[in-house]
Design a protein around this motif. Structure first.
Motif, PDB file in Angstrom:
ATOM      1  N   LEU A  43      47.323  43.100  40.583  1.00  0.00           N
ATOM      2  CA  LEU A  43      47.268  44.032  41.343  1.00  0.00           C
ATOM      3  C   LEU A  43      46.492  43.595  42.705  1.00  0.00           C
ATOM      4  O   LEU A  43      45.399  43.065  42.533  1.00  0.00           O
ATOM      5  CB  LEU A  43      46.257  45.218  41.040  1.00  0.00           C
ATOM      6  CG  LEU A  43      47.246  46.349  39.877  1.00  0.00           C
ATOM      7  CD1 LEU A  43      45.963  47.234  39.586  1.00  0.00           C
ATOM      8  CD2 LEU A  43      48.256  47.114  40.768  1.00  0.00           C
ATOM      9  N   ASP A  44      47.186  43.620  43.612  1.00  0.00           N
ATOM     10  CA  ASP A  44      46.435  42.897  45.002  1.00  0.00           C
ATOM     11  C   ASP A  44      46.000  44.220  45.667  1.00  0.00           C
ATOM     12  O   ASP A  44      46.799  45.096  46.352  1.00  0.00           O
ATOM     13  CB  ASP A  44      47.542  42.381  45.893  1.00  0.00           C
ATOM     14  CG  ASP A  44      47.246  41.545  47.030  1.00  0.00           C
ATOM     15  OD1 ASP A  44      46.019  41.982  47.365  1.00  0.00           O
ATOM     16  OD2 ASP A  44      47.884  41.056  47.716  1.00  0.00           O
ATOM     17  N   LEU A  45      44.436  44.309  45.954  1.00  0.00           N
ATOM     18  CA  LEU A  45      43.941  45.547  46.603  1.00  0.00           C
ATOM     19  C   LEU A  45      43.581  44.934  47.955  1.00  0.00           C
ATOM     20  O   LEU A  45      42.836  45.731  48.451  1.00  0.00           O
ATOM     21  CB  LEU A  45      42.756  45.589  45.716  1.00  0.00           C
ATOM     22  CG  LEU A  45      43.319  45.874  44.098  1.00  0.00           C
ATOM     23  CD1 LEU A  45      41.754  46.128  43.347  1.00  0.00           C
ATOM     24  CD2 LEU A  45      44.095  47.230  43.957  1.00  0.00           C
ATOM     25  N   ALA A  55      39.841  56.095  40.044  1.00  0.00           N
ATOM     26  CA  ALA A  55      40.551  55.035  40.420  1.00  0.00           C
ATOM     27  C   ALA A  55      39.445  53.820  40.042  1.00  0.00           C
ATOM     28  O   ALA A  55      40.319  52.556  39.456  1.00  0.00           O
ATOM     29  CB  ALA A  55      40.765  55.005  41.938  1.00  0.00           C
ATOM     30  N   ILE A  56      38.399  53.784  40.163  1.00  0.00           N
ATOM     31  CA  ILE A  56      37.586  52.579  39.659  1.00  0.00           C
ATOM     32  C   ILE A  56      37.637  52.621  38.030  1.00  0.00           C
ATOM     33  O   ILE A  56      37.674  51.449  37.628  1.00  0.00           O
ATOM     34  CB  ILE A  56      36.100  52.844  40.016  1.00  0.00           C
ATOM     35  CG1 ILE A  56      35.868  52.816  41.512  1.00  0.00           C
ATOM     36  CG2 ILE A  56      35.294  51.733  39.284  1.00  0.00           C
ATOM     37  CD1 ILE A  56      36.448  51.717  42.071  1.00  0.00           C
ATOM     38  N   SER A  57      37.658  53.506  37.238  1.00  0.00           N
ATOM     39  CA  SER A  57      37.796  53.446  36.037  1.00  0.00           C
ATOM     40  C   SER A  57      39.175  53.075  35.559  1.00  0.00           C
ATOM     41  O   SER A  57      39.162  52.139  34.746  1.00  0.00           O
ATOM     42  CB  SER A  57      37.712  54.820  35.254  1.00  0.00           C
ATOM     43  OG  SER A  57      36.275  55.497  35.415  1.00  0.00           O
ATOM     44  N   PHE A  58      40.043  53.454  36.308  1.00  0.00           N
ATOM     45  CA  PHE A  58      41.379  52.965  36.185  1.00  0.00           C
ATOM     46  C   PHE A  58      41.593  51.358  36.322  1.00  0.00           C
ATOM     47  O   PHE A  58      42.007  50.642  35.606  1.00  0.00           O
ATOM     48  CB  PHE A  58      42.469  53.820  36.871  1.00  0.00           C
ATOM     49  CG  PHE A  58      43.736  53.175  37.000  1.00  0.00           C
ATOM     50  CD1 PHE A  58      44.731  53.112  35.799  1.00  0.00           C
ATOM     51  CD2 PHE A  58      44.410  52.501  37.913  1.00  0.00           C
ATOM     52  CE1 PHE A  58      45.998  52.846  35.766  1.00  0.00           C
ATOM     53  CE2 PHE A  58      45.557  51.949  38.051  1.00  0.00           C
ATOM     54  CZ  PHE A  58      46.377  51.999  36.967  1.00  0.00           C
ATOM     55  N   LEU A  59      41.008  50.986  37.469  1.00  0.00           N
ATOM     56  CA  LEU A  59      41.012  49.564  37.537  1.00  0.00           C
ATOM     57  C   LEU A  59      40.371  48.819  36.675  1.00  0.00           C
ATOM     58  O   LEU A  59      40.645  47.525  36.262  1.00  0.00           O
ATOM     59  CB  LEU A  59      40.563  49.276  39.125  1.00  0.00           C
ATOM     60  CG  LEU A  59      41.345  49.810  40.253  1.00  0.00           C
ATOM     61  CD1 LEU A  59      40.541  49.854  41.413  1.00  0.00           C
ATOM     62  CD2 LEU A  59      42.613  49.173  40.382  1.00  0.00           C
ATOM     63  N   GLY A  66      44.352  43.001  30.700  1.00  0.00           N
ATOM     64  CA  GLY A  66      44.725  41.706  31.171  1.00  0.00           C
ATOM     65  C   GLY A  66      45.409  41.629  32.596  1.00  0.00           C
ATOM     66  O   GLY A  66      46.090  40.722  33.127  1.00  0.00           O
ATOM     67  N   ILE A  67      45.293  42.784  33.283  1.00  0.00           N
ATOM     68  CA  ILE A  67      45.840  42.774  34.664  1.00  0.00           C
ATOM     69  C   ILE A  67      44.868  42.126  35.447  1.00  0.00           C
ATOM     70  O   ILE A  67      43.533  42.604  35.574  1.00  0.00           O
ATOM     71  CB  ILE A  67      46.282  44.252  34.883  1.00  0.00           C
ATOM     72  CG1 ILE A  67      47.347  44.649  34.062  1.00  0.00           C
ATOM     73  CG2 ILE A  67      46.684  44.428  36.538  1.00  0.00           C
ATOM     74  CD1 ILE A  67      47.473  46.227  34.178  1.00  0.00           C
ATOM     75  N   THR A  68      45.543  41.303  36.479  1.00  0.00           N
ATOM     76  CA  THR A  68      44.425  40.493  37.514  1.00  0.00           C
ATOM     77  C   THR A  68      44.348  41.362  38.450  1.00  0.00           C
ATOM     78  O   THR A  68      45.299  41.857  39.120  1.00  0.00           O
ATOM     79  CB  THR A  68      45.098  39.042  37.605  1.00  0.00           C
ATOM     80  OG1 THR A  68      45.341  38.243  36.641  1.00  0.00           O
ATOM     81  CG2 THR A  68      44.154  38.511  38.746  1.00  0.00           C
ATOM     82  N   LEU A  69      43.032  41.657  38.992  1.00  0.00           N
ATOM     83  CA  LEU A  69      42.681  42.272  40.115  1.00  0.00           C
ATOM     84  C   LEU A  69      42.534  41.261  41.472  1.00  0.00           C
ATOM     85  O   LEU A  69      41.392  40.381  41.175  1.00  0.00           O
ATOM     86  CB  LEU A  69      41.597  43.274  40.081  1.00  0.00           C
ATOM     87  CG  LEU A  69      41.559  44.246  39.145  1.00  0.00           C
ATOM     88  CD1 LEU A  69      40.136  45.167  39.236  1.00  0.00           C
ATOM     89  CD2 LEU A  69      42.879  45.045  39.381  1.00  0.00           C
ATOM     90  N   GLU A  70      43.336  41.197  42.531  1.00  0.00           N
ATOM     91  CA  GLU A  70      43.121  40.050  43.544  1.00  0.00           C
ATOM     92  C   GLU A  70      42.725  40.793  44.867  1.00  0.00           C
ATOM     93  O   GLU A  70      42.911  42.090  45.051  1.00  0.00           O
ATOM     94  CB  GLU A  70      44.370  39.538  43.724  1.00  0.00           C
ATOM     95  CG  GLU A  70      44.806  38.320  42.811  1.00  0.00           C
ATOM     96  CD  GLU A  70      46.129  37.396  43.145  1.00  0.00           C
ATOM     97  OE1 GLU A  70      46.562  37.913  44.181  1.00  0.00           O
ATOM     98  OE2 GLU A  70      46.139  36.479  42.447  1.00  0.00           O
ATOM     99  N   ASN A  71      42.065  40.170  45.679  1.00  0.00           N
ATOM    100  CA  ASN A  71      41.707  40.549  46.850  1.00  0.00           C
ATOM    101  C   ASN A  71      40.768  41.810  46.856  1.00  0.00           C
ATOM    102  O   ASN A  71      40.897  43.020  47.393  1.00  0.00           O
ATOM    103  CB  ASN A  71      42.770  40.999  47.849  1.00  0.00           C
ATOM    104  CG  ASN A  71      43.421  39.484  48.067  1.00  0.00           C
ATOM    105  OD1 ASN A  71      42.942  38.361  48.474  1.00  0.00           O
ATOM    106  ND2 ASN A  71      44.810  39.335  48.027  1.00  0.00           N
ATOM    107  N   CYS A  72      39.691  42.203  45.588  1.00  0.00           N
ATOM    108  CA  CYS A  72      39.176  43.211  45.373  1.00  0.00           C
ATOM    109  C   CYS A  72      38.175  43.251  46.091  1.00  0.00           C
ATOM    110  O   CYS A  72      37.239  42.401  46.177  1.00  0.00           O
ATOM    111  CB  CYS A  72      39.115  43.247  43.893  1.00  0.00           C
ATOM    112  SG  CYS A  72      38.244  44.645  43.164  1.00  0.00           S
ATOM    113  N   ALA A  73      37.540  44.450  46.858  1.00  0.00           N
ATOM    114  CA  ALA A  73      36.685  44.609  47.704  1.00  0.00           C
ATOM    115  C   ALA A  73      35.435  44.505  46.809  1.00  0.00           C
ATOM    116  O   ALA A  73      35.162  44.898  46.019  1.00  0.00           O
ATOM    117  CB  ALA A  73      36.703  45.895  48.478  1.00  0.00           C
TER     118      ALA A  73
END
Length: 87
Positions: A43-45, A55-59, A66-73
């Motif tokens: 997920l590119d954020l 949304a925060i709980s979901f992320l 195992g989903i990668t969070l990229e460019n997370c503020a």
């Protein structure tokens, strides 16, 4: 409003733009589940402008699965960390 753009290159990247709230999390969840398998999901954020508590709980759950969070503020990353410590 949330815009979701999909791309792939050995991994599946969903670029998320706009505001993420409980009304559009379901749609994103369906897209993510449809891609579960052998390929890495990202997920590119970078264009996420607003995220509420749901949304925060979901992320956080996405990352746990195992989903990668990229460019997370920074504020999103910190909020996820705090929610994990609260649980």
């Amino acid at each position: 409003m949330l815009k979701i753009q999909r791309s792939s290159n050995g991994q599946v990247v969903f670029t998320v733009s706009g505001q993420m709230d409980e009304d559009n999390i379901g749609e994103l969840e369906v897209l993510l589940r449809s891609e579960m398998g052998d390929r890495r999901i990202v997920l590119d954020l970078k264009d996420l402008t607003l995220a509420g508590r749901t949304a925060i709980s979901f992320l956080g759950r996405c990352e746990d699965e195992g989903i990668t969070l990229e460019n997370c503020a920074v504020y999103v990353r910190e909020w996820i960390r705090r929610e994990r410590h609260r649980s």
